[in-house]
Motif scaffolding. Structure first.
Motif, PDB file in Angstrom:
ATOM      1  N   GLU A  85       0.813  -1.384  -0.122  1.00 38.64           N
ATOM      2  CA  GLU A  85      -0.162   0.122   0.181  1.00 38.64           C
ATOM      3  C   GLU A  85       0.681   1.415  -0.049  1.00 38.64           C
ATOM      4  N   GLU A  88       2.339   1.762  -3.466  1.00 40.08           N
ATOM      5  CA  GLU A  88       1.055   2.446  -4.360  1.00 40.08           C
ATOM      6  C   GLU A  88       0.805   3.785  -4.162  1.00 40.08           C
ATOM      7  N   ASN A  89       1.024   4.062  -2.720  1.00 40.34           N
ATOM      8  CA  ASN A  89       0.879   5.696  -2.334  1.00 40.34           C
ATOM      9  C   ASN A  89       1.872   6.622  -2.764  1.00 40.34           C
ATOM     10  N   ARG A  91       3.514   5.906  -5.509  1.00 39.96           N
ATOM     11  CA  ARG A  91       2.956   6.078  -7.184  1.00 39.96           C
ATOM     12  C   ARG A  91       1.980   7.219  -7.267  1.00 39.96           C
ATOM     13  N   ARG A  92       0.933   7.107  -6.360  1.00 43.65           N
ATOM     14  CA  ARG A  92      -0.363   8.143  -6.310  1.00 43.65           C
ATOM     15  C   ARG A  92       0.468   9.547  -6.268  1.00 43.65           C
ATOM     16  N   SER A 133       5.904  -6.391  -8.267  1.00 48.19           N
ATOM     17  CA  SER A 133       4.917  -5.745  -8.956  1.00 48.19           C
ATOM     18  C   SER A 133       4.756  -6.064 -10.186  1.00 48.19           C
ATOM     19  N   ASP A 135       2.949  -4.589 -13.863  1.00 42.15           N
ATOM     20  CA  ASP A 135       1.988  -3.798 -14.661  1.00 42.15           C
ATOM     21  C   ASP A 135       1.334  -4.519 -15.728  1.00 42.15           C
ATOM     22  N   TRP A 166      -5.144   0.207 -12.958  1.00 40.68           N
ATOM     23  CA  TRP A 166      -5.458   1.357 -11.955  1.00 40.68           C
ATOM     24  C   TRP A 166      -4.146   1.182 -10.860  1.00 40.68           C
ATOM     25  N   THR A 167      -4.073  -0.217 -10.355  1.00 37.05           N
ATOM     26  CA  THR A 167      -2.942  -0.748  -9.698  1.00 37.05           C
ATOM     27  C   THR A 167      -2.329  -1.900 -10.210  1.00 37.05           C
ATOM     28  N   ALA A 180      -4.188  -6.917  -9.454  1.00 39.72           N
ATOM     29  CA  ALA A 180      -4.130  -5.560 -10.070  1.00 39.72           C
ATOM     30  C   ALA A 180      -5.525  -5.422 -10.210  1.00 39.72           C
TER      31      ALA A 180
END
Length: 188
Positions: A85, A88-89, A91-92, A133, A135, A166-167, A180
């Motif tokens: 998480e 991902e944060n 990346r956001r 991860s 994509d 989106w993820t 994903a």
């Protein structure tokens, strides 16, 4: 002379006694053979049981070894799911910044560089510990790795292709941690 020393008195050989001992066997040879056969069958049965027990013991040890290895390798699975998480944060956070421009404010430039550097370092640490991860954009939809959040008609993409992710999907030593979140193409 006594009886013990009298040379004329020689005892009769013990053949009749031996004949009596062997006579019952000679009269019933099938009983002895049946007993031998019974014992051989018992030996074979016990040998088979022993071999099965040995095989089961070997399988049990192998299973226990696998379980210990899995426990060691995947014990951090819940923690790893929470840690991704953070990735991902990061990346956001990068995606929320305006695109890089020539002559932009130095604070914004340093913030972008700091977040990018932190993200690279963090992803490197995760990979060293078996967390990866992927994509899936442009790849075929795989229900084992992707969670379809929407379908979108597309003439450019073949049916079932991931148009947008989106993820990313996250795995721990090849085991799925988090699917994903994707948008999948469908025929118009």
């Amino acid at each position: 002379m006594t009886h013990d020393t009298d040379p004329t008195q020689v005892e009769a050989p013990a053949e009749p006694a031996q004949a009596e001992q062997t006579a019952p066997q000679a009269e019933h040879p099938a009983e002895g053979d049946a007993r031998i056969l019974e014992l051989e069958n018992s030996v074979a049965e016990f040998k088979e049981k022993w071999l099965r027990a040995e095989a089961e013991n070997h399988n049990l040890l192998a299973r226990a070894k696998r379980d210990v290895e899995d426990a060691r390798q995947y014990a951090v699975q819940k923690f790893a799911r929470d840690v991704v998480e953070v990735a991902e944060n990061l990346r956001r956070a990068l995606a929320s910044l305006p695109p890089a421009q020539e002559g932009e404010d130095s604070v914004l430039l340093k913030m972008r560089e700091g977040i990018e550097s932190t993200e690279r370092s963090f992803l490197g640490i995760l990979e060293r510990h078996g967390i990866k991860s992927d994509d899936p954009a442009g790849k075929p939809f795989d229900a084992n790795l992707h969670q379809a959040m929407a379908e979108q008609p597309s003439a450019e993409h073949t049916h079932g292709t991931v148009i947008q992710a989106w993820t990313p999907s996250w795995t721990l030593h090849g085991r799925l941690l988090k699917p994903a979140m994707v948008v999948v193409a469908k025929t118009p």
